[in-house]
Scaffold this motif. Structure first.
Motif, PDB file in Angstrom:
ATOM      1  N   VAL A  31       1.091  -1.141   0.085  1.00 28.93           N
ATOM      2  CA  VAL A  31       0.026   0.146  -0.136  1.00 28.93           C
ATOM      3  C   VAL A  31       0.796   1.338  -0.141  1.00 28.93           C
ATOM      4  CG1 VAL A  31      -1.681   1.368   1.165  1.00 28.93           C
ATOM      5  CG2 VAL A  31      -1.823  -1.184   1.216  1.00 28.93           C
ATOM      6  N   ARG A  32       0.563   2.102  -0.801  1.00 21.60           N
ATOM      7  CA  ARG A  32       1.189   3.576  -0.813  1.00 21.60           C
ATOM      8  C   ARG A  32       0.121   4.524  -0.577  1.00 21.60           C
ATOM      9  NH1 ARG A  32       6.127   3.380  -4.179  1.00 21.60           N
ATOM     10  NH2 ARG A  32       6.164   1.224  -5.251  1.00 21.60           N
ATOM     11  N   VAL A  33       0.461   5.127   0.663  1.00 21.26           N
ATOM     12  CA  VAL A  33      -0.611   6.120   1.553  1.00 21.26           C
ATOM     13  C   VAL A  33      -0.800   7.462   0.681  1.00 21.26           C
ATOM     14  CG1 VAL A  33      -0.985   7.248   3.311  1.00 21.26           C
ATOM     15  CG2 VAL A  33       0.110   4.992   3.675  1.00 21.26           C
ATOM     16  N   TRP A  34      -2.072   7.520   0.393  1.00 18.66           N
ATOM     17  CA  TRP A  34      -2.411   8.977  -0.403  1.00 18.66           C
ATOM     18  C   TRP A  34      -2.623  10.089   0.910  1.00 18.66           C
ATOM     19  CZ3 TRP A  34      -1.465   8.989  -5.043  1.00 18.66           C
ATOM     20  CH2 TRP A  34      -1.839   8.158  -6.084  1.00 18.66           C
ATOM     21  N   SER A  35      -3.216   9.516   1.832  1.00 19.12           N
ATOM     22  CA  SER A  35      -3.408  10.449   2.975  1.00 19.12           C
ATOM     23  C   SER A  35      -3.599   9.951   4.197  1.00 19.12           C
ATOM     24  CB  SER A  35      -4.819  11.139   2.590  1.00 19.12           C
ATOM     25  OG  SER A  35      -5.072  12.114   3.585  1.00 19.12           O
ATOM     26  N   PHE A  36      -2.961  10.232   5.310  1.00 22.06           N
ATOM     27  CA  PHE A  36      -3.215   9.843   6.662  1.00 22.06           C
ATOM     28  C   PHE A  36      -4.487  10.633   7.157  1.00 22.06           C
ATOM     29  CE2 PHE A  36       0.915   8.531   6.118  1.00 22.06           C
ATOM     30  CZ  PHE A  36       1.190   7.274   6.489  1.00 22.06           C
ATOM     31  N   ASP A  37      -5.281  11.368   6.505  1.00 27.43           N
ATOM     32  CA  ASP A  37      -6.418  12.335   7.043  1.00 27.43           C
ATOM     33  C   ASP A  37      -7.592  11.276   6.619  1.00 27.43           C
ATOM     34  OD1 ASP A  37      -8.740  13.506   7.556  1.00 27.43           O
ATOM     35  OD2 ASP A  37      -8.187  15.148   6.484  1.00 27.43           O
ATOM     36  N   SER A  38      -8.150  10.506   7.668  1.00 28.60           N
ATOM     37  CA  SER A  38      -9.182   9.446   7.570  1.00 28.60           C
ATOM     38  C   SER A  38     -10.417   9.754   6.697  1.00 28.60           C
ATOM     39  CB  SER A  38      -9.370   8.636   8.659  1.00 28.60           C
ATOM     40  OG  SER A  38     -10.008   9.747   9.680  1.00 28.60           O
ATOM     41  N   GLU A  39     -10.709  11.227   6.750  1.00 22.90           N
ATOM     42  CA  GLU A  39     -12.030  11.897   6.351  1.00 22.90           C
ATOM     43  C   GLU A  39     -11.786  12.347   4.831  1.00 22.90           C
ATOM     44  OE1 GLU A  39     -13.440  14.758   9.010  1.00 22.90           O
ATOM     45  OE2 GLU A  39     -13.794  13.444  10.760  1.00 22.90           O
ATOM     46  N   GLU A  40     -10.395  12.194   4.475  1.00 25.72           N
ATOM     47  CA  GLU A  40     -10.080  12.889   3.109  1.00 25.72           C
ATOM     48  C   GLU A  40     -10.526  11.782   2.222  1.00 25.72           C
ATOM     49  OE1 GLU A  40      -6.959  15.717   1.100  1.00 25.72           O
ATOM     50  OE2 GLU A  40      -6.148  14.216   2.362  1.00 25.72           O
ATOM     51  N   ASN A  41     -11.435  12.036   1.129  1.00 20.56           N
ATOM     52  CA  ASN A  41     -11.669  11.478  -0.383  1.00 20.56           C
ATOM     53  C   ASN A  41     -10.688  11.640  -1.052  1.00 20.56           C
ATOM     54  OD1 ASN A  41     -14.234  10.527   0.906  1.00 20.56           O
ATOM     55  ND2 ASN A  41     -15.132  12.694   0.159  1.00 20.56           N
ATOM     56  N   ILE A  42     -10.271  10.619  -1.738  1.00 24.48           N
ATOM     57  CA  ILE A  42      -9.246  10.309  -2.776  1.00 24.48           C
ATOM     58  C   ILE A  42      -9.957  10.424  -4.106  1.00 24.48           C
ATOM     59  CG2 ILE A  42      -6.918   9.174  -3.626  1.00 24.48           C
ATOM     60  CD1 ILE A  42      -7.045  10.058  -0.845  1.00 24.48           C
ATOM     61  N   ASP A  43     -10.117  11.789  -4.615  1.00 28.39           N
ATOM     62  CA  ASP A  43     -11.067  12.024  -5.615  1.00 28.39           C
ATOM     63  C   ASP A  43     -10.369  13.210  -6.573  1.00 28.39           C
ATOM     64  OD1 ASP A  43     -11.339  14.286  -4.191  1.00 28.39           O
ATOM     65  OD2 ASP A  43     -13.481  13.563  -3.494  1.00 28.39           O
ATOM     66  N   ARG A  44     -11.084  13.521  -7.490  1.00 29.34           N
ATOM     67  CA  ARG A  44     -10.431  14.567  -8.200  1.00 29.34           C
ATOM     68  C   ARG A  44      -9.843  15.739  -7.507  1.00 29.34           C
ATOM     69  NH1 ARG A  44     -10.685  16.291 -13.819  1.00 29.34           N
ATOM     70  NH2 ARG A  44     -11.844  14.629 -14.165  1.00 29.34           N
ATOM     71  N   ASP A  45     -10.723  16.170  -6.474  1.00 26.04           N
ATOM     72  CA  ASP A  45     -10.460  17.492  -5.628  1.00 26.04           C
ATOM     73  C   ASP A  45      -9.000  17.208  -5.037  1.00 26.04           C
ATOM     74  OD1 ASP A  45     -12.580  18.783  -6.385  1.00 26.04           O
ATOM     75  OD2 ASP A  45     -13.644  18.365  -4.609  1.00 26.04           O
ATOM     76  N   PHE A  46      -8.822  15.985  -4.583  1.00 24.81           N
ATOM     77  CA  PHE A  46      -7.681  15.351  -3.784  1.00 24.81           C
ATOM     78  C   PHE A  46      -6.325  15.689  -4.687  1.00 24.81           C
ATOM     79  CE2 PHE A  46      -4.397  12.365  -3.558  1.00 24.81           C
ATOM     80  CZ  PHE A  46      -3.753  12.639  -1.968  1.00 24.81           C
ATOM     81  N   PHE A  47      -6.537  15.375  -6.024  1.00 25.86           N
ATOM     82  CA  PHE A  47      -5.570  15.358  -6.895  1.00 25.86           C
ATOM     83  C   PHE A  47      -5.096  16.660  -7.307  1.00 25.86           C
ATOM     84  CE2 PHE A  47      -6.426  10.772  -7.222  1.00 25.86           C
ATOM     85  CZ  PHE A  47      -5.283  10.163  -7.068  1.00 25.86           C
ATOM     86  N   LYS A  48      -6.183  17.362  -7.453  1.00 24.30           N
ATOM     87  CA  LYS A  48      -6.064  18.812  -7.826  1.00 24.30           C
ATOM     88  C   LYS A  48      -5.262  19.701  -6.917  1.00 24.30           C
ATOM     89  CE  LYS A  48      -8.452  23.015  -9.952  1.00 24.30           C
ATOM     90  NZ  LYS A  48      -9.739  23.235 -10.496  1.00 24.30           N
ATOM     91  N   ARG A  49      -5.875  19.295  -5.532  1.00 21.16           N
ATOM     92  CA  ARG A  49      -5.202  20.195  -4.403  1.00 21.16           C
ATOM     93  C   ARG A  49      -3.766  19.687  -4.313  1.00 21.16           C
ATOM     94  NH1 ARG A  49      -4.171  19.059   0.797  1.00 21.16           N
ATOM     95  NH2 ARG A  49      -5.485  17.116   0.753  1.00 21.16           N
ATOM     96  N   LYS A  50      -3.307  18.523  -4.641  1.00 19.63           N
ATOM     97  CA  LYS A  50      -1.948  17.982  -4.363  1.00 19.63           C
ATOM     98  C   LYS A  50      -0.858  18.575  -5.457  1.00 19.63           C
ATOM     99  CE  LYS A  50      -1.815  15.277  -0.654  1.00 19.63           C
ATOM    100  NZ  LYS A  50      -0.990  15.721   0.524  1.00 19.63           N
ATOM    101  N   ILE A  51      -1.525  18.542  -6.881  1.00 23.97           N
ATOM    102  CA  ILE A  51      -0.686  19.060  -7.882  1.00 23.97           C
ATOM    103  C   ILE A  51      -0.683  20.426  -7.894  1.00 23.97           C
ATOM    104  CG2 ILE A  51      -0.835  19.169 -10.296  1.00 23.97           C
ATOM    105  CD1 ILE A  51      -2.100  16.482 -10.556  1.00 23.97           C
ATOM    106  N   SER A  52      -1.518  21.216  -7.372  1.00 23.54           N
ATOM    107  CA  SER A  52      -1.587  22.863  -7.246  1.00 23.54           C
ATOM    108  C   SER A  52      -0.674  23.212  -6.109  1.00 23.54           C
ATOM    109  CB  SER A  52      -2.796  23.175  -6.968  1.00 23.54           C
ATOM    110  OG  SER A  52      -3.923  23.166  -8.118  1.00 23.54           O
TER     111      SER A  52
END
Length: 395
Positions: free
Chosen positions: A62-83
């Protein structure tokens, strides 16, 4: 959503928020996640602690996307990380002088397995993990929206993908196919880059800051540039007033491109000698001929891809460093590097120290080097610090 439940022994490791979870740390998997699919990560007592991408073929399960248990791994997540990653580069890169740099540096930018490099109006990408591959379509759309490049080209033609159950691949992902050579700027110098077939994504962007340092030490020096590739270090040395450059490179096509880079920057070719050959053999030949230099650069490719190869790689590093030290004039300068992730900073320094001892000379470290600032290292991911370098004075 499928879940991964960790063993109790892994709980303390996870608290350090390292983004890799190895197969041995997993108690069980609930559900049947596809390769790269997002899974919930639970502690041994079933507490949800985050989300990551599942890779059934890899030791890094497993490669961890987020340690925030309430964070959804969706388009908004990737847009925020890339930005966020792009925002950092805007702060540290002078775009009036440099338009070739790393935009996303995988785990250290919170996007495991994703590498994105900018080359003028193009982006070159590597999707190295199953999670990055699984979300490729969304990632490419966001990159296109934020950067508005002429084209996005994939350079996932690397064997490491097979460990993730993926095949190496390359090709156009969006926009226009790049020309065979793209002209870029780095610290005001011009370079031609082959992003379709060149090493890595086309250029050693991680050496940008170290190339600039060469400028400070090359004036009126006879310079030997080993593993010279397309002449990056040589261009900087010539610009600062080096009296002669000798390049050694195994790839004849890289030497041809280096010649074009010299011409592009209006350098007199009479100051440059390019040798197409094996660096180890050429250094021994120079030793036998009693040739000497004022400044030597050793920037070899990876000597090891696994822990089992460390001992062999160490012998290789010691060999070239010993030869280089013996070829330096008194007061000479050695720039020596290792980009092998399995060779630690401490081990690399010990290897160079052993070479210095065997040479019989007096060698001092005057500066320690690492990758350029657009290749940041997250403090919870020390493996991201892969490039080690030493500037040494030799007497």
């Amino acid at each position: 959503m499928a879940s991964v439940i960790l063993k109790k022994s892994a709980d303390s490791f996870i608290k350090r928020k390292h983004p890799w979870i190895f197969s041995g740390a997993i108690e069980k998997v609930e559900g049947n996640p596809a390769n790269g699919e997002t899974v919930q990560i639970l502690t041994s007592d079933k507490k949800l602690i985050g989300n990551g991408s599942f890779s059934p073929s890899s030791q890094i399960r497993v490669r961890v996307w987020s340690f925030d248990s309430e964070e959804n791994i969706d388009r908004d997540f990737f847009k925020r990380k890339i930005s966020l990653a792009y925002s950092l580069r805007e702060k540290i890169i002078d775009n009036s002088k440099t338009n070739a740099y790393r935009v996303i540096n995988a785990e250290s930018d919170g996007l495991p397995g994703l590498i994105v490099d900018r080359y003028a109006d193009y982006l070159a990408c590597q999707f190295l993990s199953s999670g990055a591959e699984f979300n490729k379509k969304i990632i490419v759309e966001i990159l296109d929206d934020i950067f508005k490049p002429v084209g996005i080209f994939e350079r996932s033609d690397v064997e490491v993908r097979t460990k993730e159950g993926l095949q190496p691949t390359q090709g156009l992902l969006k926009g226009t196919v790049p020309n065979d050579l793209i002209e870029v700027q780095e610290n005001g110098f011009k370079f031609l880059v082959d992003i379709k077939n060149g090493h890595k994504t086309g250029f050693y962007l991680d050496q940008r800051d170290n190339r600039a340092l060469i400028s400070e030490l090359s004036k009126e020096k006879n310079v030997l540039n080993c593993f010279s590739y397309t002449g990056g270090f040589s261009v900087y040395a010539l610009a600062s007033g080096a009296t002669k450059i000798t390049q050694v490179e195994a790839s004849s096509s890289a030497i041809e491109l280096a010649t074009k880079n010299f011409e592009l920057n209006n350098f007199d070719s009479s100051f440059i000698e390019s040798i197409n050959g094996d660096v180890f053999e050429v250094l021994r030949k120079f030793r036998d001929e009693r040739k000497t230099f004022d400044l030597i650069i050793l920037d070899p490719p990876k000597f090891t891809e696994s822990v089992s190869q460390i001992q062999k790689a160490s012998r290789g590093y010691k060999d070239i460093n010993l030869l280089a030290i013996k070829l330096l004039n008194p007061g000479g300068i050695l720039f020596t590097f290792s980009c092998s992730g399995h060779i630690s900073t401490e081990l690399f320094q010990k290897i160079v120290a052993d070479a210095a001892l065997d040479s019989g000379g007096e060698v001092k470290i005057i500066k320690q080097l690492t990758q350029s600032s657009d290749h940041p290292v997250s403090l919870n991911f020390p493996e991201g610090l892969y490039l080690k370098g030493l500037v040494c004075s030799v007497n």
